[in-house]
Design an enzyme around this catalytic site. Structure first.
Site, mmCIF file in Angstrom:
data_model
loop_
_atom_site.group_PDB
_atom_site.id
_atom_site.type_symbol
_atom_site.label_atom_id
_atom_site.label_comp_id
_atom_site.label_asym_id
_atom_site.label_seq_id
_atom_site.Cartn_x
_atom_site.Cartn_y
_atom_site.Cartn_z
ATOM 1 N N HIS A 148 0.757 -1.297 -0.085
ATOM 2 C CA HIS A 148 -0.127 -0.031 -0.061
ATOM 3 C C HIS A 148 0.885 1.238 0.023
ATOM 4 O O HIS A 148 0.383 2.430 -0.362
ATOM 5 C CB HIS A 148 -0.811 0.048 1.302
ATOM 6 C CG HIS A 148 -1.942 -0.849 1.241
ATOM 7 N ND1 HIS A 148 -2.690 -1.316 0.355
ATOM 8 C CD2 HIS A 148 -2.494 -1.725 2.267
ATOM 9 C CE1 HIS A 148 -3.841 -2.191 0.542
ATOM 10 N NE2 HIS A 148 -3.466 -2.432 1.772
ATOM 11 N N ASP A 188 -2.649 -10.941 -1.516
ATOM 12 C CA ASP A 188 -3.210 -10.197 -0.223
ATOM 13 C C ASP A 188 -4.620 -9.862 -0.711
ATOM 14 O O ASP A 188 -4.878 -9.528 -1.708
ATOM 15 C CB ASP A 188 -2.218 -8.847 0.084
ATOM 16 C CG ASP A 188 -2.816 -8.457 1.211
ATOM 17 O OD1 ASP A 188 -2.094 -8.264 2.155
ATOM 18 O OD2 ASP A 188 -3.939 -7.978 1.448
ATOM 19 N N HIS A 190 -6.343 -7.183 0.073
ATOM 20 C CA HIS A 190 -6.539 -5.920 -0.210
ATOM 21 C C HIS A 190 -5.619 -5.615 -1.557
ATOM 22 O O HIS A 190 -4.550 -6.159 -1.977
ATOM 23 C CB HIS A 190 -6.007 -5.011 0.579
ATOM 24 C CG HIS A 190 -6.588 -5.134 2.045
ATOM 25 N ND1 HIS A 190 -6.037 -6.227 3.088
ATOM 26 C CD2 HIS A 190 -7.805 -4.772 2.618
ATOM 27 C CE1 HIS A 190 -6.824 -6.018 4.201
ATOM 28 N NE2 HIS A 190 -7.810 -5.205 3.852
ATOM 29 N N ASP A 281 -3.960 -12.381 4.571
ATOM 30 C CA ASP A 281 -5.353 -11.977 5.084
ATOM 31 C C ASP A 281 -6.645 -12.460 4.226
ATOM 32 O O ASP A 281 -7.581 -12.206 4.677
ATOM 33 C CB ASP A 281 -5.301 -10.330 5.297
ATOM 34 C CG ASP A 281 -4.748 -9.893 4.190
ATOM 35 O OD1 ASP A 281 -4.522 -10.238 3.089
ATOM 36 O OD2 ASP A 281 -4.661 -8.684 4.360
#
Length: 658
Positions: A148, A188, A190, A281
């Site tokens: 990110h 991931d 996200h 995650d």
């Protein structure tokens, strides 16, 4: 410390796997010891799990190294590097928390600088060792995570973009290693927003991200993760997003994406090296992810990637916040890299219908760049699907929780952690069931208040509107509506025109599939004319419509739009109010005046979203034929326009600029 000679003679045939772990990366923690999902124990439990399975003895242990500024500067700005480099120094003691508070989901302490430099440097170290052939593959158990972290900003628990730094280092600093093409697989949960941007125009990097997106409502909550974002210029086609529409995606969904998107494209791209942004995650039981990949699922996904790049694969840890899931998943992956046991087990589950829909949309969008995606998938394949996902409240941020019936052990104090996370993008406001008695009270009160609901889109057709009142489905609607608690039909219907701008935006909706849907710009303009059907319903029913238009799984223990709100919008400027829903495109309730002394209310997107449509941040898009047909039928059956006039009306609204 390096250990390579400890591999006994019986294991010489197995692959040499580099393994890197350094407890100095645990120095990055919350300033006052507050609980947080991205905490030092994440990497400790992984390391302990690997030790318990005697994995380190079978690997080549590599030393962590701090990255050099010049290598970080290949993807980050000088200002950002200066900040992270100095943030842990004494001169920042009085300002550190204030700086962190201005960033998106970030904490900082005295150990943050060292941990960030070690994470980035360790990603470089393992990647270079694989590129040189000193090890066949490698695993970097590093934190803080990185995908990110933007060029000029830390966000989403990430300080430096570790994977992007490592990939850039090989491509730009080590040409002699002959690594000319790199595949980055980001699994991931996200979207890897920053990694995408860093290689947006670079055809040397194929960036692939599969993630929860839910039309821009899931963290990082932008349109960047949509499948239409494919790169630019020479990088066009080298950015592939697979955006889930819902939670609970598991092994079968990911396997389908591998088979029908990632693997065929990877074969065409033919990378020299693969880097996995290995967030766990999306694993079963993760408190932030809400998906259901098993350790077996991760092992299969990785095993299939090993057929490319001569097995030169690097795993760099990203997210993952359930201690047991993250440890078991990483162990399964390392065992695959070692190739010391076959992958046992199988999946008999089918992907969600939404998964096939996304896969087909991605293939269609990218088929011009990758011929292997050009063929239509056979119906006998896409008809094999699981029932729709059971609703799970959407968690828009890395810093919010989702419940999962299959949750395994979650870290201690998790509930407290998720109550007070650093700057969540959106707070879930899901009502408790025990508030049912309060619900009965407000419903009784609002059922006595009439309003005109002003429809301008598909609800112009009465039968479509009745789906929201009575429940059910009309042709073209992707899923049935639950209906309102009070299923009484509108008491009165009338038509009016208003001097507002009708337009169509978004490229996809859960209700209608591909194509734009109608919005109203409530800024009055005498040159504009929008046909509006007024339905006289109760304020209670209007609240149920609000939920169904925006967030069908939301449980109302209190009204989204009550009498106080009604009085406010009718009296005060501006005559609109954004309701307390953190997802949905019709959260802005607008007062349009009165008819027979009864207030007229409609719902549209927020003013900031309208500005986004005007600026190009959000896509303007003509409606799909099914959606347009609802509007046409409403206008024709309402005796407002002929079919030809109605089609021309939609055409003008679709093509006229904002």
């Amino acid at each position: 410390m390096e250990v390579g000679d400890g591999v006994d003679s019986e294991s010489k045939s197995q692959r040499r796997v580099g393994l890197l772990y350094d407890e100095r990366m645990c120095k990055h923690s919350t300033p006052d010891g507050e609980p947080h999902p991205e905490n030092p124990d994440r990497i400790k439990v992984i390391w302990n799990k690997l030790q318990a399975a005697s994995i380190p003895q079978r690997c080549v242990l590599l030393d962590a190294k701090e990255a050099e500024d010049k290598h970080i500067l290949a993807v980050h700005s000088q200002n950002h590097v200066n900040l992270i480099k100095n943030i842990s120094s004494k001169q920042f003691d009085s300002r550190r928390n204030r700086i962190a508070s201005k960033l998106n989901s970030i904490y900082l302490n005295e150990g943050s600088s060292e941990a960030a430099y070690l994470a980035a440097g360790s990603a470089i170290e393992v990647t270079e060792r694989v590129a040189k052939g000193e090890v066949d593959s490698a695993v970097a158990i590093i934190r803080p995570p990185g995908h990110h972290a933007e060029e000029d900003e830390a966000m989403g628990f990430c300080l430096f973009n570790n994977v992007a730094i490592a990939a850039s280092y090989l491509l730009n600093e080590k040409p002699e290693l002959l690594i000319k093409k790199i595949l980055i697989v980001d699994w991931d949960v996200h979207h890897g927003n920053a990694t995408q941007k860093m290689f947006w125009k670079d055809p040397r990097v194929l960036f692939f991200s599969v993630h929860r997106h839910e039309f821009g409502t899931f963290y990082p909550a932008t349109d960047d993760g949509f499948y239409t974002m494919i790169g630019e210029g020479p990088g066009s086609g080298y950015n592939i997003n697979v955006p889930w529409e819902n939670s609970q995606c598991g092994d079968a969904d990911y396997f389908a994406v591998w088979e029908h998107i990632l693997l065929p494209v990877t074969k065409e791209f033919n990378p020299d090296l693969i880097i996995v942004s290995a967030g766990f995650d999306a694993a079963i039981g993760d408190p932030l992810g809400g998906c259901r990949i098993t350790p077996h699922g991760y092992s299969v996904m990785l095993k299939k990637l090993m057929n490319f790049a001569d097995g030169k694969i690097v795993l760099a840890l990203e997210g993952g916040y359930n201690f047991e899931s993250i440890a078991k998943s990483m162990l399964a992956c390392v065992e695959v890299l070692l190739e010391d046991k076959p992958i046992l087990g199988s999946s008999v589950a089918y992907p969600f219908e939404s998964t096939w829909r996304v896969i087909q949309a991605v293939r269609k969008k990218l088929s011009a760049y990758w011929p292997s995606l050009a063929d239509e998938l056979p119906e006998e394949l896409t008809n094999r699907k699981a029932p729709p996902a059971v609703y799970v409240p959407n968690s828009s941020s890395d810093s919010e929780a989702e419940e999962d019936d299959e949750s395994q052990k979650v870290s201690e104090h998790l509930e407290e952690v998720l109550q007070d996370i650093i700057e969540p993008l959106s707070k879930l406001k899901v009502a408790e069931n025990h508030a049912a008695c309060n619900s009965n009270t407000w419903r009784s009160e609002l059922s006595k208040v009439d309003i005109w609901y002003a429809a301008f889109g598909s609800n112009l057709w009465l039968k479509r509107l009745l789906c929201y009142i009575e429940g059910g489905q009309v042709d073209g609607l992707q899923k049935p509506c639950v209906g309102s608690v009070d299923k009484t039909s509108p008491k009165e219907i009338m038509w009016k025109t208003f001097p507002y701008r009708l337009f169509f935006g978004r490229e996809f909706s859960l209700s209608w599939g591909p194509g734009g849907v109608a919005f109203l710009d409530p800024e009055s303009n005498s040159q504009d004319k929008t046909y509006i059907c007024l339905y006289r319903i109760t304020l209670e029913q209007f609240n149920d419509l609000l939920v169904q238009e925006n967030h069908e799984g939301y449980v109302m223990s209190s009204p989204l739009f009550d009498l106080t709100a009604l009085n406010s919008v009718t009296v005060e400027e501006p005559h609109s109010l954004q309701v307390r829903l953190e997802k949905g495109w019709y959260r802005n309730v607008v007062y349009l005046g009165k008819e027979h002394d009864i207030p007229i209310l409609t719902m549209t997107c927020t003013p900031s979203e309208i500005e986004g449509f005007k600026s190009g941040e959000h896509a303007l898009c003509a409606p799909a034929i099914n959606y347009a047909n609802m509007i046409v039928r409403g206008l024709v059956e309402g005796k407002q326009l002929s079919q030809e006039e109605a089609m021309a009306y939609i055409q003008e609204a679709s093509t006229k600029g904002l």
